[in-house]
Enzyme design. Structure first.
Site, PDB file in Angstrom:
ATOM      1  N   HIS A 179       4.135   1.461  -7.986  1.00 33.38           N
ATOM      2  CA  HIS A 179       3.008   0.518  -7.876  1.00 33.38           C
ATOM      3  C   HIS A 179       2.065   0.668  -9.071  1.00 33.38           C
ATOM      4  O   HIS A 179       1.589  -0.335  -9.626  1.00 33.38           O
ATOM      5  CB  HIS A 179       2.193   0.805  -6.601  1.00 33.38           C
ATOM      6  CG  HIS A 179       2.973   0.696  -5.326  1.00 33.38           C
ATOM      7  ND1 HIS A 179       3.325   1.790  -4.579  1.00 33.38           N
ATOM      8  CD2 HIS A 179       3.451  -0.384  -4.666  1.00 33.38           C
ATOM      9  CE1 HIS A 179       3.985   1.397  -3.503  1.00 33.38           C
ATOM     10  NE2 HIS A 179       4.081   0.082  -3.528  1.00 33.38           N
ATOM     11  N   SER A 210       9.905   5.166  -3.446  1.00 38.36           N
ATOM     12  CA  SER A 210       9.665   4.224  -2.363  1.00 38.36           C
ATOM     13  C   SER A 210       8.672   4.891  -1.421  1.00 38.36           C
ATOM     14  O   SER A 210       8.754   6.107  -1.204  1.00 38.36           O
ATOM     15  CB  SER A 210      10.977   3.943  -1.628  1.00 38.36           C
ATOM     16  OG  SER A 210      10.707   3.402  -0.347  1.00 38.36           O
ATOM     17  N   LYS A 235      13.084  -2.534  -8.705  1.00 38.04           N
ATOM     18  CA  LYS A 235      13.636  -1.727  -7.605  1.00 38.04           C
ATOM     19  C   LYS A 235      14.125  -2.622  -6.466  1.00 38.04           C
ATOM     20  O   LYS A 235      15.152  -2.387  -5.864  1.00 38.04           O
ATOM     21  CB  LYS A 235      12.547  -0.766  -7.109  1.00 38.04           C
ATOM     22  CG  LYS A 235      12.656  -0.287  -5.687  1.00 38.04           C
ATOM     23  CD  LYS A 235      13.545   0.896  -5.601  1.00 38.04           C
ATOM     24  CE  LYS A 235      13.677   1.536  -4.234  1.00 38.04           C
ATOM     25  NZ  LYS A 235      13.154   0.879  -3.087  1.00 38.04           N
ATOM     26  N   GLY A 278       0.801  -1.228   0.000  1.00 43.74           N
ATOM     27  CA  GLY A 278       0.000   0.000   0.000  1.00 43.74           C
ATOM     28  C   GLY A 278       0.831   1.274   0.000  1.00 43.74           C
ATOM     29  O   GLY A 278       2.029   1.257  -0.230  1.00 43.74           O
TER      30      GLY A 278
HETATM   31  P1  AMP Z   1       5.909  -2.486  -1.677  1.00 47.03           P
HETATM   32  O1  AMP Z   1       4.539  -1.931  -1.529  1.00 47.03           O
HETATM   33  O2  AMP Z   1       7.003  -1.507  -1.317  1.00 47.03           O
HETATM   34  O3  AMP Z   1       6.092  -3.836  -1.039  1.00 47.03           O
HETATM   35  O4  AMP Z   1       6.125  -2.710  -3.229  1.00 47.03           O
HETATM   36  C1  AMP Z   1       5.208  -3.457  -3.979  1.00 47.03           C
HETATM   37  C2  AMP Z   1       5.804  -3.748  -5.324  1.00 47.03           C
HETATM   38  O5  AMP Z   1       6.106  -2.510  -5.980  1.00 47.03           O
HETATM   39  C3  AMP Z   1       7.104  -4.549  -5.256  1.00 47.03           C
HETATM   40  O6  AMP Z   1       7.126  -5.497  -6.299  1.00 47.03           O
HETATM   41  C4  AMP Z   1       8.154  -3.486  -5.460  1.00 47.03           C
HETATM   42  O7  AMP Z   1       9.341  -3.988  -6.032  1.00 47.03           O
HETATM   43  C5  AMP Z   1       7.445  -2.555  -6.418  1.00 47.03           C
HETATM   44  N1  AMP Z   1       8.048  -1.230  -6.369  1.00 47.03           N
HETATM   45  C6  AMP Z   1       8.296  -0.467  -5.279  1.00 47.03           C
HETATM   46  N2  AMP Z   1       8.907   0.673  -5.631  1.00 47.03           N
HETATM   47  C7  AMP Z   1       9.060   0.637  -6.979  1.00 47.03           C
HETATM   48  C8  AMP Z   1       9.617   1.528  -7.944  1.00 47.03           C
HETATM   49  N3  AMP Z   1      10.155   2.680  -7.600  1.00 47.03           N
HETATM   50  N4  AMP Z   1       9.585   1.146  -9.237  1.00 47.03           N
HETATM   51  C9  AMP Z   1       9.047  -0.046  -9.607  1.00 47.03           C
HETATM   52  N5  AMP Z   1       8.499  -0.913  -8.758  1.00 47.03           N
HETATM   53  C10 AMP Z   1       8.504  -0.581  -7.450  1.00 47.03           C
END
Ligand code: AMP
Length: 293
Positions: free
Chosen positions: A31, A179, A143, A25
């Site tokens: 995302h 992030s 990432k 989230g």
């Molecule tokens: P998270 O919500 O941080 O667990 O991320 C969910 C998904 O989004 C994961 O597969 C991450 O690798 C991807 N993600 C997070 N930040 C980025 C970004 N800057 N670019 C591409 N994908 C991302």
């Protein structure tokens, strides 16, 4: 778009090919780009929205992790998601879980050193999402390069009938990888935070110009880390995450550093296109991320 709380409800809205985008989230364009890619390829796009307690080794990090389901619903709908699966803790963990999925080797370096247990938490919850949501494909960001390697290996080792799709890193116009944790960076932290991507971009240019020496590529990143506190800079195999002396196969140049209270990770992937090394530098937004709006 349907907001659902249980695995069974999520599955009741499926038709055709089902793509899963697992998230914790507090969406940003990283995302959103995963959701849009999934939308182009699948009949049903299910986005999971769950802050996974098993993957936080630092309780204060879990406590302050941003959460805003209302905000995220609008963004997921606009990106074309069909189902937003936001389970309460009791749906994910009806009882305190005593089962874990542990990927050995690949998890014992880089992130695994500073965050013991982190990847076991990730692998366990992604396994539950695969089992409960039964997607055909699952989308992950480059990432988190080590996470991607770990989950690809887990999927192969456990014969999950899920195709893993990787998506390039989405960056701010100045290069900072998006992030959800970037909201904790102050304006005064920005120059230090930018040192990571700047170093990686220099190394990417050097590699494309023919530099193959692992140490020299790592040094290009280290040289740019002037005020960020470096944790590691490593050139590793994309598949096994073993350290490489030479850039002679698909590789990942990965960095982790602290800027104030915030820990940042970033990487460039080195792919082979027609025998040439091509750096995946990610994609840059043309305006500041929604994280700050
Ligand atoms: P998270 O919500 O941080 O667990 O991320 C969910 C998904 O989004 C994961 O597969 C991450 O690798 C991807 N993600 C997070 N930040 C980025 C970004 N800057 N670019 C591409 N994908 C991302």
């Amino acid at each position: 778009m349907e907001l659902v709380r249980t695995f069974a409800d999520a599955r009741s809205f499926y038709r055709g090919l089902v793509a899963l985008v697992p998230t914790m989230g507090f969406f940003h364009e990283g995302h959103i780009s995963l959701m849009r890619s999934a939308r182009l390829a699948a009949d049903t796009v299910v986005v999971s929205h769950f802050i996974n307690p098993l993957q936080f080794n630092d309780p204060s990090d879990l406590e302050r992790y941003p959460h805003d389901l209302e905000r995220d619903m609008g963004m997921a709908e606009e990106a074309g998601a069909d189902v937003l699966f936001a389970p309460p803790r009791g749906e994910m963990f009806p009882r305190e879980p005593v089962t874990r999925v542990q990927v050995t080797g690949l998890t014992e370096r880089m992130e695994g050193v500073t965050r013991p247990g982190h990847f076991t938490g990730v692998a366990t919850v992604v396994t539950k999402l695969f089992a409960g949501l039964q997607p055909h494909t699952a989308y992950f960001g480059r990432k988190d390069g080590q996470q991607l390697a770990v989950l690809r290996r887990m999927t192969m080792d456990l014969s999950f009938p899920v195709t893993i799709v990787a998506h390039p890193t989405v960056r701010e116009p100045d290069g900072l990888a998006l992030s959800s944790r970037n909201i904790f960076l102050g304006v005064e932290d920005r120059p230090s935070a930018l040192e990571l991507s700047r170093g990686l971009m220099a190394a990417a240019t050097a590699a494309e110009a023919g530099e193959r020496d692992g140490r020299r590529l790592e040094d290009l990143v280290l040289q740019s880390l002037v005020s960020a506190q470096v944790e590691y800079v490593e050139l590793v195999s994309q598949e096994t995450l073993e350290r490489l002396d030479q850039l002679d196969r698909l590789a990942l140049l990965a960095v982790a550093a602290r800027v104030g209270e915030t820990r940042l990770i970033d990487n460039v992937a080195f792919d082979l296109v027609g025998g040439e090394v091509v750096a995946d530098r990610g994609v840059r937004l043309d305006r500041t991320s929604v994280l700050y709006r």
